[in-house]
Design a protein around this motif. Structure first.
Motif, mmCIF file in Angstrom:
data_model
loop_
_atom_site.group_PDB
_atom_site.id
_atom_site.type_symbol
_atom_site.label_atom_id
_atom_site.label_comp_id
_atom_site.label_asym_id
_atom_site.label_seq_id
_atom_site.Cartn_x
_atom_site.Cartn_y
_atom_site.Cartn_z
ATOM 1 N N ARG A 1 5.890 1.800 -4.670
ATOM 2 C CA ARG A 1 5.654 1.772 -6.107
ATOM 3 C C ARG A 1 5.411 0.350 -6.584
ATOM 4 N N LEU B 1 1.825 -0.473 -27.595
ATOM 5 C CA LEU B 1 1.061 -1.617 -27.105
ATOM 6 C C LEU B 1 1.032 -2.756 -28.115
ATOM 7 N N ASN C 1 -0.434 -3.010 -18.405
ATOM 8 C CA ASN C 1 0.350 -3.026 -19.632
ATOM 9 C C ASN C 1 0.281 -1.664 -20.314
ATOM 10 N N TYR C 2 -0.918 -1.108 -20.333
ATOM 11 C CA TYR C 2 -1.151 0.206 -20.940
ATOM 12 C C TYR C 2 -0.402 1.300 -20.182
ATOM 13 N N ALA C 3 -0.224 1.100 -18.868
ATOM 14 C CA ALA C 3 0.503 2.088 -18.075
ATOM 15 C C ALA C 3 2.008 1.837 -18.119
ATOM 16 N N GLY C 4 2.429 0.895 -18.940
ATOM 17 C CA GLY C 4 3.867 0.672 -19.129
ATOM 18 C C GLY C 4 4.523 -0.172 -18.053
ATOM 19 N N ILE C 5 3.724 -0.966 -17.335
ATOM 20 C CA ILE C 5 4.277 -1.797 -16.263
ATOM 21 C C ILE C 5 4.569 -3.188 -16.817
ATOM 22 N N LYS D 1 -4.399 -5.637 -18.342
ATOM 23 C CA LYS D 1 -4.367 -4.836 -19.570
ATOM 24 C C LYS D 1 -4.079 -3.376 -19.260
ATOM 25 N N ALA D 2 -4.695 -2.881 -18.179
ATOM 26 C CA ALA D 2 -4.455 -1.500 -17.791
ATOM 27 C C ALA D 2 -3.000 -1.331 -17.365
ATOM 28 N N TRP E 1 11.573 4.268 -3.951
ATOM 29 C CA TRP E 1 10.579 3.217 -4.180
ATOM 30 C C TRP E 1 9.330 3.392 -3.314
ATOM 31 N N ASP F 1 -5.571 -6.254 -10.562
ATOM 32 C CA ASP F 1 -6.931 -5.840 -10.864
ATOM 33 C C ASP F 1 -7.199 -5.824 -12.357
ATOM 34 N N ASN F 2 -6.253 -5.383 -13.154
ATOM 35 C CA ASN F 2 -6.467 -5.320 -14.595
ATOM 36 C C ASN F 2 -5.127 -5.329 -15.311
ATOM 37 N N VAL G 1 -9.092 -1.426 -20.661
ATOM 38 C CA VAL G 1 -7.711 -1.002 -20.854
ATOM 39 C C VAL G 1 -7.393 0.256 -20.050
ATOM 40 N N LEU H 1 -9.901 -0.650 -8.287
ATOM 41 C CA LEU H 1 -9.027 0.276 -7.572
ATOM 42 C C LEU H 1 -9.695 1.647 -7.498
ATOM 43 N N VAL I 1 6.065 0.287 -23.785
ATOM 44 C CA VAL I 1 5.107 1.365 -23.549
ATOM 45 C C VAL I 1 5.714 2.466 -22.697
ATOM 46 N N SER I 2 6.516 2.068 -21.705
ATOM 47 C CA SER I 2 7.041 3.062 -20.769
ATOM 48 C C SER I 2 7.932 4.086 -21.468
ATOM 49 N N ARG J 1 -0.813 -4.341 -7.333
ATOM 50 C CA ARG J 1 -2.262 -4.191 -7.226
ATOM 51 C C ARG J 1 -2.888 -3.895 -8.586
ATOM 52 N N LEU J 2 -2.200 -3.075 -9.374
ATOM 53 C CA LEU J 2 -2.734 -2.721 -10.687
ATOM 54 C C LEU J 2 -2.783 -3.949 -11.595
ATOM 55 N N TYR K 1 0.784 -1.234 0.000
ATOM 56 C CA TYR K 1 0.000 0.000 0.000
ATOM 57 C C TYR K 1 0.813 1.280 0.000
ATOM 58 N N TYR L 1 2.021 -0.882 -5.741
ATOM 59 C CA TYR L 1 1.026 -0.291 -6.624
ATOM 60 C C TYR L 1 0.979 -1.075 -7.930
ATOM 61 N N GLU L 2 2.172 -1.413 -8.440
ATOM 62 C CA GLU L 2 2.224 -2.199 -9.677
ATOM 63 C C GLU L 2 1.544 -3.557 -9.481
#
Lengths: 377, 521
Positions: free
Chosen positions: A246, B315, A262-266, A259-260, B379, A256-257, B353, B359, B335-336, A252-253, A243, A249-250
């Motif tokens: 960083r 992507l 991946n879209y956020a570059g993680i 695809k999201a 971090w 949960d999703n 997406v 969350l 992507v990053s 948890r993201l 919680y 957060y990755e």
């Protein structure tokens, strides 16, 4: 509305009311989730009571006995805590993996490898027997975590690189871990033909409360060991990672999703490997604390399925690290008191019913139940 | 053009009257009337979210209407499940196939029927289905396993499934969307064959050319309402249909300030890429984008625009070509890399997406900036800073929610889009790829989104606006590219909607220019 031309079978039964389940459009109130969990446990105990009654037992006496045998005195409570310690570690291990929807059911194997790694420090031996406790214990912690992490790394890499289902690979690795341990206790570290290693020297024991009974007589006979402190630290660290970091957060993201994420570059592959390693390290720590705090040697029967009970603990705690501690104590009590009633059977059954009830109550978090009179639609 | 019998007085097979269907927050069908004549191919046109699929799901028994009646052959029909619908001879071929990959064609067709009572004599049924498929020209090997079949063949199995169950009315939901060009031609042949056998077909599609080629009549839906009911196709032109589908009155006027385009921000050179099904989705598309301009990308859905957005943002991998960002090549970089270089992306799919549904709003708005100061230090994530950031965005972008800890799955479409916009704009992007940013929003929300985009343009961002709504593209864009079949058909800066329409249906700019000159001359 026109009269139906085709009647569905359901419509043939005329009840004075109808029950409808509707998807919740708003967030359920905050108190609902803990209330439901509590309700699930109560319901599970009631169901358990029915089974006990059916086999001719007295459920209330059994439950009273369970309570007495696990919380009845300082002594037994201390034993409950001893059982809870490995559950906390394993529960945390499962929580962090499940949070990313990585179904690590290999905590049992990681537990065994952790125990093996810690033992290796004093049995190979990597350090001489009279090395100070201040060096021995940390080395055993590191070795236990590293070996557990390795046992998580393998399925993590397989999943990340080749999309191997982690449920299968972690489950299979459990058997390999047990066999690996057996090889060492049968063939290499066996003491006089028994299937166990020699007793560790005292330097490799985690301090217990009873060790301080000279100063504080009340602590005499209390077996709670330093693993508790390690477990509580681990809970705080896992909470902080999830919680407040960083990385968390990755996790948890992705959980949960993906695809999201991946879209956020993680990077999902990188996190798959890392989370499996952390999960394995925590389970390995459970094995380490169990043999250095309780058993004091490497042997076969060091876990009554802690690795699998940890899965239930994690779910019951809704993957919350602090609730894991609380739930582990409850399950520690069940394990301890269970032995008083029956070697296996009833206590395991109660654990199972609790899990089923708990998963079932999730339904009420997602849906709202509406009972309507006929014609009100 | 293909001749099909029409304009004879025919008994309607299906009549839907005053159909109303509500979903939470959306009126998907608002008193829709629809009638299907015997032996016709009736096209159902409309933008995404216009309510076509909802209407057809009601007709095939998947959904139940809130109000309205369905008549089949003049008889009142009330469907509770697709089984009821098939009893009346109505079957739907869904866009996403519902087949068991590890079973054979015959097994899939028999699945759910109580026909082989006890002994499963597959060979007997194989023969029966082979004859059946020959009759309709739906060539497929009955003993082949589904996973061995191409997409086109799988679709034939779906059609056979319905025919075998005795469907007289076939609903086909965007059947051509998944097919390669040669397969499309075969499918259209099959459809003609089926109609000549006395069946009727409802054909859902966005592709105007196909609708023109194959259907007798067309019904157009817009936001749940019928705008054209049973219009004969013969008299209509492609432009007419395009206008009916897209053309809504411009409700507001967009004030656009003059901005001198600045330096080159994005160059896409000869990009080739495949879609998720492994078909070529981009065939050498090129375009460029300068600072301070909104460049539109027009095209009918499924012509490669989504894939292009994904290639630019990293992507999707391209198989050939270059993406150059402010002079630096970023082709097929993670992507990053793009995010760090200031590319922001409003994705087409908001829920799957663009956001993480369970969350909180806070967790969702920090998705692109969580790894930078001030939201994180080393971090450690600074949740106080994140909360402050989220609260600021909530006020600034008028996201209507009780608190920033609300999970975003509980947000309405408009609010969800504001969350995404807030996140993507707050990073002060150099380049913005906006895919369908106003889709599914109400008029007020649309205006808000458009104003935000224009403000970004004035702030010097380079914006690629990908949209199916021509009005919106015309109102906002400085230039418009048109994409068709994965290729750029042309680029135009004038406001000629007919020329855009022609290019969107596959005519190249070069071929357009000549008749234009004749007209003017």
């Amino acid at each position: 509305m026109a009269e139906p031309g085709v009647k569905s079978p359901l419509q043939k039964i005329r009840l004075p009311f109808s029950v409808r389940f509707e998807l919740r459009a708003t967030e359920p109130p905050k108190w609902l989730s803990p209330l439901l969990s509590f309700g699930a446990v109560v319901l599970a105990l009631l169901l358990g009571a029915i089974v006990i009654a059916l086999v001719g037992g007295d459920p209330w006496r059994s439950y009273a006995h369970i309570a007495n045998a696990s919380f009845g005195s300082l002594g037994v409570f201390s034993d409950t805590i001893v059982k809870a310690i490995p559950l906390i570690f394993v529960g945390l291990a499962c929580s962090i993996a499940f949070r990313m929807k990585l179904w690590n059911i290999g905590a049992e194997g990681q537990f065994f490898l952790g125990a093996w790694g810690a033992s290796a420090v004093v049995l190979i031996p990597l350090i001489s027997e009279d090395t100070s406790r201040w060096i021995t214990i940390p080395m055993m912690i590191i070795a236990g975590m590293a070996c557990g992490a390795l046992w998580g790394l393998i399925p993590g890499l397989l999943k990340a690189k080749f999309k191997v289902n982690e449920i299968i690979s972690t489950l299979m690795l459990n058997y390999i871990a047990v066999a690996w341990n057996n090889f060492f206790i049968f063939a290499i570290w066996t003491e006089g033909g028994f299937q166990m290693s020699k007793m560790f020297s005292k330097n490799a024991w985690l301090p217990r409360l009873t060790d301080f009974s000279k100063e504080v007589p009340a602590l005499r006979g209390l077996t709670t060991h330093f693993g508790l402190i390690l477990a509580l630290i681990a809970a705080v660290v896992v909470w902080f990672i999830l919680y407040r970091s960083r990385w968390g957060y990755e996790i948890r993201l992705i959980g949960d999703n993906p695809k999201a994420a991946n879209y956020a570059g993680i990077s999902i592959t990188r996190n798959t490997v890392l989370v499996m390693m952390l999960s394995g390290a925590l389970a390995g720590l459970a094995g380490m604390s169990e043999i250095t705090g309780v058993v004091h040697r490497l042997q076969g029967a060091i876990s009554p399925g802690y690795g699998f009970t940890g899965i239930i603990v994690a779910w019951l705690a809704k993957l919350n690290p602090f609730v894991v501690v609380f739930v582990s104590v409850l399950f520690g009590a069940l394990i301890l008191a269970g032995r008083e009633i029956q070697p296996s059977g009833i206590p395991k059954m109660i654990q199972g019913i609790i899990l089923v009830c708990l998963i079932a109550t999730d339904f009420f978090l997602r849906y709202r139940v509406r009972i309507m009179r006929r014609g009100e639609e | 053009m293909i001749e099909s019998p029409q304009n004879q007085v025919k008994e309607p097979v299906v009549q839907m009257r005053g159909i109303v269907k509500r979903f939470p927050g959306v009126l998907a069908n608002d008193h829709v009337d629809f009638s299907l004549a015997d032996g016709e191919i009736h096209a159902l046109l409309g933008e995404n979210g216009a309510g076509k699929s909802t209407l057809m799901n009601i007709l095939c028994g998947l959904y139940r209407q809130d109000a309205g009646t369905i008549l089949v052959d003049g008889r009142l029909a009330d469907f509770y499940s697709p089984k009821d619908a098939i009893k009346f001879g109505i079957g739907m071929v869904h866009q996403h196939f519902m087949l068991v990959p590890s079973q054979t064609v015959t097994e899939n067709i028999l699945l759910g029927l109580d026909k082989p009572r006890f002994r499963l004599n597959l060979r007997h049924y194989d023969q029966e289905i082979a004859q059946f498929s020959e009759r309709f020209g739906l060539k497929v090997d009955p003993s082949a396993k589904i996973w061995q079949l191409s997409v086109g063949e799988q679709q034939r199995v779906e059609i056979l499934k319905m025919l075998y169950r005795g469907a007289r009315v076939l609903i086909m939901d965007e059947p051509t969307a998944v097919l390669a060009p040669t397969e499309i031609e075969e499918l259209l042949q099959t459809m003609r064959m089926m109609v000549s056998e006395g069946r009727s077909i409802i054909f859902i599609s966005h592709k105007l050319q196909e609708v023109m080629d194959i259907s007798d009549r067309v019904t157009v839906l817009q936001r749940g309402k019928v705008t054209a009911a049973g219009l004969p196709v013969a008299g209509a032109s492609r432009q007419d249909l395009a206008r009916l589908m897209v053309g809504r009155d411009v409700i507001f006027h967009v004030e656009k300030a003059k901005v001198q385009p600045g330096e080159m921000m994005l160059e896409v050179q000869d990009i080739w890429a495949e879609n998720d099904k492994g078909l070529k989705a981009l065939r050498g598309a090129s375009l460029n984008l300068r600072a301070g301009e909104i460049v539109g990308l027009a095209g009918v859905a499924g012509n490669g625009q989504s894939e292009l957005a994904e290639v630019i943002t990293g992507l999707r991998k391209s198989t050939r070509g270059k993406v150059i960002l402010h002079g630096v090549e970023i082709t097929n970089q993670p992507v990053s890399t793009g995010i760090r270089a200031g590319v922001s992306h409003i994705p087409e799919d908001r829920t799957h997406v663009g956001t993480a549904p369970n969350l909180s709003i806070t967790d969702n708005v920090i998705m692109k900036s969580y790894n930078r100061e001030p939201l994180s230090h080393g971090w450690v994530l600074n949740m106080f800073a994140a909360d402050r950031f989220a609260k600021g965005l909530k006020d600034q972008y008028e996201i209507v929610v009780p608190s920033t800890s609300t999970p975003v799955r509980l947000l309405s479409g408009g609010n969800l889009q504001r969350v995404i916009l807030a996140r993507e704009i707050s990073s002060q992007p150099a380049i913005m790829i906006a895919v369908q940013p106003t889709r599914g929003l109400d008029v007020g929300a649309i205006e808000g989104v458009q104003k935000l985009l224009l403000a970004q343009r004035e702030a010097g961002a380079a914006i690629l606006l990908i949209s199916e709504e021509l009005e919106e593209l015309l109102a906002l864009s400085d230039r418009i590219y048109v994409i068709y079949g994965g290729e750029i058909m042309g680029e135009t800066a004038d406001q000629d909607i007919d020329r855009l329409g022609m290019m969107m249906t596959g005519t190249r700019m070069e071929d357009l220019a000549k008749p234009e000159e004749v007209n003017h001359g």
